[in-house]
Design a protein around this motif. Structure first.
Motif, PDB file in Angstrom:
ATOM      1  N   TYR A   1      -7.540   2.134  -0.970  1.00 58.44           N
ATOM      2  CA  TYR A   1      -7.616   1.719  -2.371  1.00 58.44           C
ATOM      3  C   TYR A   1      -7.334   2.885  -3.316  1.00 58.44           C
ATOM      4  N   GLU A   2      -7.794   4.087  -2.945  1.00 55.28           N
ATOM      5  CA  GLU A   2      -7.562   5.251  -3.799  1.00 55.28           C
ATOM      6  C   GLU A   2      -6.101   5.681  -3.763  1.00 55.28           C
ATOM      7  N   GLY A   3      -5.479   5.617  -2.588  1.00 55.96           N
ATOM      8  CA  GLY A   3      -4.114   6.096  -2.447  1.00 55.96           C
ATOM      9  C   GLY A   3      -3.051   5.150  -2.964  1.00 55.96           C
ATOM     10  N   ALA A   4      -3.329   3.849  -2.931  1.00 55.11           N
ATOM     11  CA  ALA A   4      -2.345   2.869  -3.390  1.00 55.11           C
ATOM     12  C   ALA A   4      -2.231   2.904  -4.909  1.00 55.11           C
TER      13      ALA A   4
ATOM     14  N   ALA B   1       0.826  -1.211   0.000  1.00 55.47           N
ATOM     15  CA  ALA B   1       0.000   0.000   0.000  1.00 55.47           C
ATOM     16  C   ALA B   1       0.859   1.260   0.000  1.00 55.47           C
ATOM     17  N   ALA B   2       1.994   1.215   0.685  1.00 56.57           N
ATOM     18  CA  ALA B   2       2.883   2.381   0.780  1.00 56.57           C
ATOM     19  C   ALA B   2       4.108   2.238  -0.128  1.00 56.57           C
ATOM     20  N   TYR B   3       3.996   1.414  -1.165  1.00 54.76           N
ATOM     21  CA  TYR B   3       5.178   1.106  -1.990  1.00 54.76           C
ATOM     22  C   TYR B   3       5.706   2.336  -2.719  1.00 54.76           C
ATOM     23  N   ARG B   4       4.819   3.211  -3.155  1.00 56.26           N
ATOM     24  CA  ARG B   4       5.276   4.410  -3.868  1.00 56.26           C
ATOM     25  C   ARG B   4       5.735   5.460  -2.864  1.00 56.26           C
TER      26      ARG B   4
ATOM     27  N   HIS C   1     -14.622  -1.810   7.721  1.00 61.54           N
ATOM     28  CA  HIS C   1     -14.457  -1.457   6.308  1.00 61.54           C
ATOM     29  C   HIS C   1     -14.013  -0.019   6.080  1.00 61.54           C
ATOM     30  N   PHE C   2     -13.844   0.760   7.128  1.00 58.01           N
ATOM     31  CA  PHE C   2     -13.639   2.195   6.977  1.00 58.01           C
ATOM     32  C   PHE C   2     -12.356   2.548   6.225  1.00 58.01           C
ATOM     33  N   TYR C   3     -11.366   1.715   6.330  1.00 61.71           N
ATOM     34  CA  TYR C   3     -10.082   2.000   5.684  1.00 61.71           C
ATOM     35  C   TYR C   3     -10.128   1.820   4.168  1.00 61.71           C
ATOM     36  N   VAL C   4     -11.091   1.053   3.657  1.00 62.92           N
ATOM     37  CA  VAL C   4     -11.057   0.563   2.271  1.00 62.92           C
ATOM     38  C   VAL C   4     -10.977   1.679   1.226  1.00 62.92           C
ATOM     39  N   PRO C   5     -11.904   2.651   1.181  1.00 60.13           N
ATOM     40  CA  PRO C   5     -11.856   3.626   0.079  1.00 60.13           C
ATOM     41  C   PRO C   5     -10.586   4.462   0.040  1.00 60.13           C
ATOM     42  N   ASP C   6     -10.120   4.922   1.200  1.00 55.29           N
ATOM     43  CA  ASP C   6      -8.922   5.756   1.230  1.00 55.29           C
ATOM     44  C   ASP C   6      -7.672   4.974   0.836  1.00 55.29           C
TER      45      ASP C   6
ATOM     46  N   LEU D   1     -15.053   1.478  -7.040  1.00 52.02           N
ATOM     47  CA  LEU D   1     -14.794   0.043  -7.002  1.00 52.02           C
ATOM     48  C   LEU D   1     -14.506  -0.439  -5.582  1.00 52.02           C
ATOM     49  N   ALA D   2     -13.957   0.446  -4.747  1.00 55.06           N
ATOM     50  CA  ALA D   2     -13.710   0.079  -3.348  1.00 55.06           C
ATOM     51  C   ALA D   2     -15.027  -0.164  -2.617  1.00 55.06           C
ATOM     52  N   TYR D   3     -15.953   0.771  -2.751  1.00 55.11           N
ATOM     53  CA  TYR D   3     -17.248   0.606  -2.086  1.00 55.11           C
ATOM     54  C   TYR D   3     -18.047  -0.548  -2.692  1.00 55.11           C
ATOM     55  N   SER D   4     -17.952  -0.712  -4.012  1.00 54.26           N
ATOM     56  CA  SER D   4     -18.670  -1.836  -4.621  1.00 54.26           C
ATOM     57  C   SER D   4     -18.087  -3.162  -4.137  1.00 54.26           C
TER      58      SER D   4
END
Length: 504
Positions: free
Chosen positions: A251-254, A163-166, A244-249, A325-328
């Motif tokens: 997924y968007e940031g990675a 997740a923090a690779y970049r 599930h709260f972490y998922v959208p942020d 796509l994260a929420y779906s």
């Protein structure tokens, strides 16, 4: 000391006898070391070599898993390493699904412009993914609480790194930090639940008669609390409400290929782990908690209903493709919980089919989003206006993938949803459970809701024109070819589901 010698000999014999059932995992261990050493020896020049070794080795692992599927008779279950792990048809099917999707992802990573241009290169990424696949195998087979925790942590640590690779990218760093914080909290909660179960029963073996016998004499509320903590840790891996709260942020940031990894492999292995944890309850025909107020089927049904509603309705308001796509994906988790709540072999069969076609479709959707990100530098759905005429092949493939994720007829996604609904209805006819009926109703409504946010992409691609469309770019050809192939497979598996069900 003399009293311990017979036990040591028996344990060593058990380990040696278990090794032939642990061949795919031994291959993964060797592959992890080989990719790591290749990276150390060749440095920056090792990227292509590490990718070749990782993909070739993953193919060998898949062959070994298929060999296990063929040699192990259906319905048989074999425990290995003193009851730490179990090998049966369902566990092997989940291993095969994760390995196939991991192979696709290993090829995909190099097609993302941002990852490819990163100063660190991709060699470390291949090493991390191979190590995580070993953890995914552990999660699929774990029936001892110690093995459960080790498998989850192996996958979690790899996920944090990915997740923090970049490094140097603010969004990626934020995604990694949020994932670590939420993951550490979920891990601590799950470990606390495991420690309570061990304190109550004196054993870590979920299938041990000692555990079931001991828990029947403990305060029911205490057992309920311990099981709730354990289930919360698993809910984090499958991105179910309330974890599930972490998922959208995140997924968007990675990076987009990392999002494809996070949204599929840990989730699928998490469902395999969930099945392993609830199987003792199903086999014994009674809950660990000798209290009529606790019914595991009701718990899973409520969890599935809330997760479907939360994921699908939140996705309606998203304009960023990855957040949508994260929420779906959260909504799909709730739908998959329908199959788990059946507690039936038909439900398990439907679950493996559904998760595989969901994994394929989700990876393809992110590949196509990645294509537009590479070529047009856009991540917002509204920016797709008119691009269907500029990139016709990519756009048609995107529409097919959206059709599958929605569950519209002819696609594999539709077949998967039909199989899940059929499994739930079969059990409902036997039990007449109101909760199963509520699950089916919620699943049907949220499937319709899903159509409203998935259709945004085809709507913008083809029905909303722009005044000027520049010449088509020739970038990211690999993404076009591979995503188109996956789109075709989604149609083939939808029309001929037996091609897939015979393997899984």
């Amino acid at each position: 000391m003399k009293d311990l010698l017979p036990n040591i000999t028996a344990q060593l014999n058990d380990i040696l006898q278990s090794l032939h059932l642990f061949v795919p995992e031994l291959y993964l261990t060797a592959l992890f070391i080989i990719v790591l050493v290749t990276d150390l020896l060749f440095g920056r020049r090792s990227v292509k070599m590490c990718r070749l070794v990782a993909t070739g080795g993953m193919l060998l692992v898949i062959v070994q898993v298929i060999n296990q599927q063929v040699t192990l008779a259906a319905g048989n279950a074999v425990t290995v390493f003193g009851g730490m792990l179990v090998l049966h048809h369902t566990a092997i099917s989940f291993k095969l699904i994760t390995d196939v999707l991991a192979l696709i992802l290993l090829m995909y990573f190099a097609w993302d412009d941002q990852l490819r241009r990163h100063p660190k290169g991709l060699s470390d990424l291949y090493t991390i993914v191979i190590g995580s696949v070993l953890g995914l195998h552990m999660m699929a087979m774990a029936i001892n609480l110690l093995a459960v925790y080790l498998g989850v942590e192996m996958v979690s640590i790899a996920s944090y790194l990915l997740a923090a690779y970049r490094t140097g990218n603010a969004r990626s760093s934020e995604a990694g930090l949020k994932y670590v914080l939420f993951g550490a909290a979920a891990s601590a909660v799950m470990l606390y639940g495991i420690s309570l179960l061990y304190a109550f029963s004196g054993t870590l073996d979920l299938f041990s008669p000692q555990m079931a016998a001991a828990l029947l004499h403990i305060n029911p509320l205490s057992i309920t609390f311990a099981l709730a903590l354990l289930m919360l840790g698993i809910a984090f891996k499958i991105s179910a409400v309330p974890a599930h709260f972490y998922v959208p942020d995140v997924y968007e940031g990675a990076a987009t290929p990392v999002t494809a990894y996070l949204s599929t492999l840990p989730k699928i292995a998490g469902f395999a782990l969930l099945i392993n944890v609830i199987t003792p309850v199903i086999v014994s025909g009674q809950n660990f908690v000798n209290w009529s107020g606790v019914d595991l089927r009701i718990v899973l049904s409520v969890l599935g209903i809330i997760t479907m509603i939360a994921g699908n309705f939140a996705a309606l308001w998203q304009s960023n493709v990855k957040r949508m796509l994260a929420y779906s994906g959260i909504g799909h988790t709730g739908f998959a919980l329908m199959a788990v709540a059946t507690f039936s072999a038909t439900g398990l069969s439907a679950l493996t089919y559904y998760l595989f076609v969901y994994g394929l479709a989700n990876i393809a959707a992110l590949m196509l989003a990645n294509y537009f990100e590479n070529t047009e530098n856009i991540t917002n759905i509204n920016d797709y206006k008119g691009l269907g005429f500029k990139y016709p092949l990519v756009s048609v493939a995107f529409v097919v993938v959206m059709i599958s994720l929605t569950g519209i007829p002819v696609s594999a996604g539709f077949t998967g949803k039909v199989l899940v609904f059929s499994a739930v209805y079969d059990v409902y006819q036997q039990t007449h459970s109101a909760w199963l009926m509520a699950l089916m109703a919620t699943g049907a409504v949220t499937t319709v809701v899903g159509l409203f946010y998935y259709i945004k992409i085809p709507l913008n691609l083809f029905l909303k024109r722009v005044e000027f469309i520049p010449d088509e770019s020739s970038k990211s050809t690999n993404l076009v070819v591979f995503s188109t192939v996956i789109a075709l497979l989604l149609i083939i598996f939808g029309v001929l589901p037996n091609l897939l069900t015979k393997v899984l």
